[in-house]
Design a protein around this motif. Structure first.
Motif, short mmCIF file in Angstrom:
data_model
loop_
_atom_site.label_atom_id
_atom_site.label_comp_id
_atom_site.label_asym_id
_atom_site.label_seq_id
_atom_site.Cartn_x
_atom_site.Cartn_y
_atom_site.Cartn_z
N PRO A 175 32.63 -2.86 88.93
CA PRO A 175 33.40 -4.10 89.01
C PRO A 175 33.70 -4.56 90.43
N GLU A 176 33.95 -3.63 91.34
CA GLU A 176 34.28 -4.01 92.71
C GLU A 176 33.07 -4.61 93.43
N GLU A 177 31.89 -4.10 93.18
CA GLU A 177 30.67 -4.65 93.77
C GLU A 177 30.43 -6.08 93.27
N ILE A 178 30.65 -6.30 92.00
CA ILE A 178 30.48 -7.63 91.42
C ILE A 178 31.54 -8.58 91.98
N VAL B 111 35.05 -4.65 99.20
CA VAL B 111 36.23 -4.51 98.35
C VAL B 111 36.60 -3.03 98.32
N ARG B 112 37.86 -2.73 98.69
CA ARG B 112 38.30 -1.33 98.72
C ARG B 112 39.18 -1.04 97.52
N ILE C 122 42.98 -2.47 94.03
CA ILE C 122 42.19 -3.10 95.10
C ILE C 122 43.21 -3.54 96.13
N ASP C 123 43.17 -2.88 97.29
CA ASP C 123 44.18 -3.17 98.31
C ASP C 123 43.64 -3.94 99.50
N ALA D 40 46.64 -7.11 98.61
CA ALA D 40 47.52 -7.01 99.77
C ALA D 40 46.90 -7.58 101.04
N GLU D 41 45.62 -7.38 101.24
CA GLU D 41 44.99 -7.84 102.48
C GLU D 41 43.61 -8.42 102.20
N ILE D 42 43.43 -9.67 102.55
CA ILE D 42 42.10 -10.29 102.54
C ILE D 42 41.87 -10.75 103.97
N SER D 43 40.95 -10.09 104.67
CA SER D 43 40.71 -10.42 106.08
C SER D 43 39.35 -11.07 106.24
N LEU D 44 39.20 -11.74 107.37
CA LEU D 44 37.97 -12.46 107.68
C LEU D 44 37.57 -12.15 109.11
#
Length: 150
Positions: free
Chosen positions: A48-51, A84-85, A95-96, A135-139
């Motif tokens: 699921p995380e890869e998708i 995705v971690r 997923i953090d 919690a964290e979505i970085s770019l």
């Protein structure tokens, strides 16, 4: 309104079970996944995380391209990777963190405007909004040098 779907068929229990993912478009058709492909790095299936990573990278790339176009810049090429971690917190998995890494060629844009548009696209793409609980979505956005014209 647009609505898309995917389905999963699962057989067995927990660690010993095996699933198959199918998407409405047929891009994935009975594609395998299970404990080993999710937690043990078995490359014979997905997870699921890869998708989710693929979906987020695709959504962000389109949002960035549309935002550049709206600002008067035509994108030449975009390459986006999403990581995705999944971490264990107590008894649960969470997923953090999601990291988007963009490398783009956008002729005529300066670094400041490029970063502004990239940050806006990250905030406003539908998947970033749907994933607001992460919690964290970085770019990390890199403007590629303009290609020389012949």
């Amino acid at each position: 309104m647009i609505e898309n779907s995917a389905s999963v068929h699962w057989e067995g229990s927990g660690k010993n079970g095996q699933g198959q993912i199918s998407t409405q478009t047929g891009a994935l058709e009975h594609y395998p996944y299970g404990f080993a492909s999710r937690f043990e790095n078995d490359r014979r299936g997905t997870n699921p995380e890869e998708i989710l990573a693929a979906a987020h990278a695709a959504c962000f790339s389109m949002a960035f391209s549309f935002a550049c176009e709206k600002a008067g810049f035509a994108t030449t090429t975009l390459d986006t990777q999403a990581s995705v971690r999944l971490v264990q917190q107590g008894e649960a998995f969470v997923i953090d963190r999601i990291t988007l890494t963009l490398r783009a060629s956008v002729p005529g844009i300066d670094e400041v405007r490029f970063q502004e548009i990239a940050a806006s696209a990250k905030r406003n793409c539908p998947l970033s909004r749907a994933l607001a609980g992460v919690a964290e979505i970085s770019l990390h956005a890199t403007l590629a040098p303009a290609a020389a014209t012949a």
